[in-house]
Design a protein around this motif. Structure first.
Motif, PDB file in Angstrom:
ATOM      1  N   SER A  24       7.379  40.357  54.724  1.00  0.00           N
ATOM      2  CA  SER A  24       6.287  39.658  55.392  1.00  0.00           C
ATOM      3  C   SER A  24       6.870  39.009  56.653  1.00  0.00           C
ATOM      4  O   SER A  24       7.366  37.881  56.622  1.00  0.00           O
ATOM      5  CB  SER A  24       5.708  38.594  54.451  1.00  0.00           C
ATOM      6  OG  SER A  24       4.718  37.858  55.094  1.00  0.00           O
ATOM      7  N   ASP A  26       7.518  37.281  60.231  1.00  0.00           N
ATOM      8  CA  ASP A  26       7.052  36.302  61.209  1.00  0.00           C
ATOM      9  C   ASP A  26       7.943  36.474  62.438  1.00  0.00           C
ATOM     10  O   ASP A  26       9.163  36.615  62.308  1.00  0.00           O
ATOM     11  CB  ASP A  26       7.203  34.868  60.697  1.00  0.00           C
ATOM     12  CG  ASP A  26       6.253  34.546  59.560  1.00  0.00           C
ATOM     13  OD1 ASP A  26       5.126  35.087  59.552  1.00  0.00           O
ATOM     14  OD2 ASP A  26       6.644  33.761  58.678  1.00  0.00           O
ATOM     15  N   GLU A  28      10.086  35.310  65.368  1.00  0.00           N
ATOM     16  CA  GLU A  28      10.848  34.114  65.730  1.00  0.00           C
ATOM     17  C   GLU A  28      11.093  34.057  67.239  1.00  0.00           C
ATOM     18  O   GLU A  28      11.159  32.987  67.810  1.00  0.00           O
ATOM     19  CB  GLU A  28      12.191  34.118  65.015  1.00  0.00           C
ATOM     20  CG  GLU A  28      12.080  34.046  63.526  1.00  0.00           C
ATOM     21  CD  GLU A  28      12.604  32.751  62.978  1.00  0.00           C
ATOM     22  OE1 GLU A  28      13.551  32.195  63.550  1.00  0.00           O
ATOM     23  OE2 GLU A  28      12.057  32.302  61.970  1.00  0.00           O
ATOM     24  N   ARG A  56      11.695  37.240  61.003  1.00  0.00           N
ATOM     25  CA  ARG A  56      12.239  36.679  59.764  1.00  0.00           C
ATOM     26  C   ARG A  56      11.173  36.800  58.682  1.00  0.00           C
ATOM     27  O   ARG A  56      10.014  36.479  58.895  1.00  0.00           O
ATOM     28  CB  ARG A  56      12.621  35.218  59.941  1.00  0.00           C
ATOM     29  CG  ARG A  56      13.234  34.598  58.677  1.00  0.00           C
ATOM     30  CD  ARG A  56      13.504  33.117  58.840  1.00  0.00           C
ATOM     31  NE  ARG A  56      14.462  32.856  59.888  1.00  0.00           N
ATOM     32  CZ  ARG A  56      15.784  32.788  59.707  1.00  0.00           C
ATOM     33  NH1 ARG A  56      16.285  32.988  58.524  1.00  0.00           N
ATOM     34  NH2 ARG A  56      16.574  32.526  60.717  1.00  0.00           N
ATOM     35  N   CYS A  57      11.595  37.279  57.529  1.00  0.00           N
ATOM     36  CA  CYS A  57      10.669  37.409  56.408  1.00  0.00           C
ATOM     37  C   CYS A  57      10.358  36.026  55.843  1.00  0.00           C
ATOM     38  O   CYS A  57      11.274  35.248  55.561  1.00  0.00           O
ATOM     39  CB  CYS A  57      11.268  38.307  55.323  1.00  0.00           C
ATOM     40  SG  CYS A  57      10.211  38.443  53.867  1.00  0.00           S
ATOM     41  N   SER A  58       9.087  35.740  55.670  1.00  0.00           N
ATOM     42  CA  SER A  58       8.675  34.430  55.162  1.00  0.00           C
ATOM     43  C   SER A  58       8.966  34.259  53.673  1.00  0.00           C
ATOM     44  O   SER A  58       8.968  33.143  53.171  1.00  0.00           O
ATOM     45  CB  SER A  58       7.183  34.204  55.429  1.00  0.00           C
ATOM     46  OG  SER A  58       6.413  35.181  54.762  1.00  0.00           O
ATOM     47  N   ARG A  59       9.231  35.356  52.976  1.00  0.00           N
ATOM     48  CA  ARG A  59       9.538  35.254  51.541  1.00  0.00           C
ATOM     49  C   ARG A  59      11.035  35.197  51.263  1.00  0.00           C
ATOM     50  O   ARG A  59      11.519  34.301  50.592  1.00  0.00           O
ATOM     51  CB  ARG A  59       8.938  36.438  50.781  1.00  0.00           C
ATOM     52  CG  ARG A  59       7.456  36.348  50.548  1.00  0.00           C
ATOM     53  CD  ARG A  59       6.996  37.432  49.584  1.00  0.00           C
ATOM     54  NE  ARG A  59       7.216  38.756  50.122  1.00  0.00           N
ATOM     55  CZ  ARG A  59       6.264  39.525  50.636  1.00  0.00           C
ATOM     56  NH1 ARG A  59       5.018  39.090  50.684  1.00  0.00           N
ATOM     57  NH2 ARG A  59       6.550  40.724  51.100  1.00  0.00           N
ATOM     58  N   GLU A  61      13.689  35.519  53.647  1.00  0.00           N
ATOM     59  CA  GLU A  61      14.541  35.063  54.747  1.00  0.00           C
ATOM     60  C   GLU A  61      15.383  36.170  55.393  1.00  0.00           C
ATOM     61  O   GLU A  61      16.307  35.886  56.151  1.00  0.00           O
ATOM     62  CB  GLU A  61      15.460  33.913  54.307  1.00  0.00           C
ATOM     63  CG  GLU A  61      14.714  32.684  53.823  1.00  0.00           C
ATOM     64  CD  GLU A  61      13.907  32.013  54.926  1.00  0.00           C
ATOM     65  OE1 GLU A  61      14.454  31.797  56.012  1.00  0.00           O
ATOM     66  OE2 GLU A  61      12.729  31.720  54.696  1.00  0.00           O
TER      67      GLU A  61
END
Length: 112
Positions: A24, A26, A28, A56-59, A61
């Protein structure tokens, strides 16, 4: 050869979700390589002015670095940096888990 089911069973829930649903992302940063501290270790490998997108993955990292040629905006290099516990380490004589193994584990956890 036997599959490593122990790795799948002990995998963190967020990591399991990323393995079954994918990351997921996001955003940066999206700009010129070298202008952002996170990509400095990678940007030095390329010519000045290369464009970088850092996700960066929100789950879990996980970090993803996409590098683009400035003239065509065509991606030419991708780099992923995963958390240590996310990665599977090969064991001699044991087959690595595949996507269906992670999906089965996600179903087992969801249905109890």
């Amino acid at each position: 050869m036997k599959k490593d089911q122990a790795f799948v069973k002990k995998l963190d829930q967020d990591y399991l979700m990323c393995r079954t649903l994918r990351h997921s992302w996001d955003q940066e940063y999206f700009g010129i390589a070298g202008d952002h501290v996170m990509d400095a270790r990678l940007a030095s490998r390329f010519a000045p002015g290369v464009i970088v997108r850092i996700l960066r993955c929100s789950r879990c990292e996980c970090e993803r670095f996409d590098f683009y040629r400035r003239r065509e905006f065509r991606a030419f290099y991708h780099r992923y940096i995963h958390p240590e516990a996310y990665l599977y380490r090969m064991t001699k004589g044991v087959e690595r888990p595949v996507s269906t193994d992670y999906t089965k584990e996600a179903f087992r956890r969801a249905t109890g």
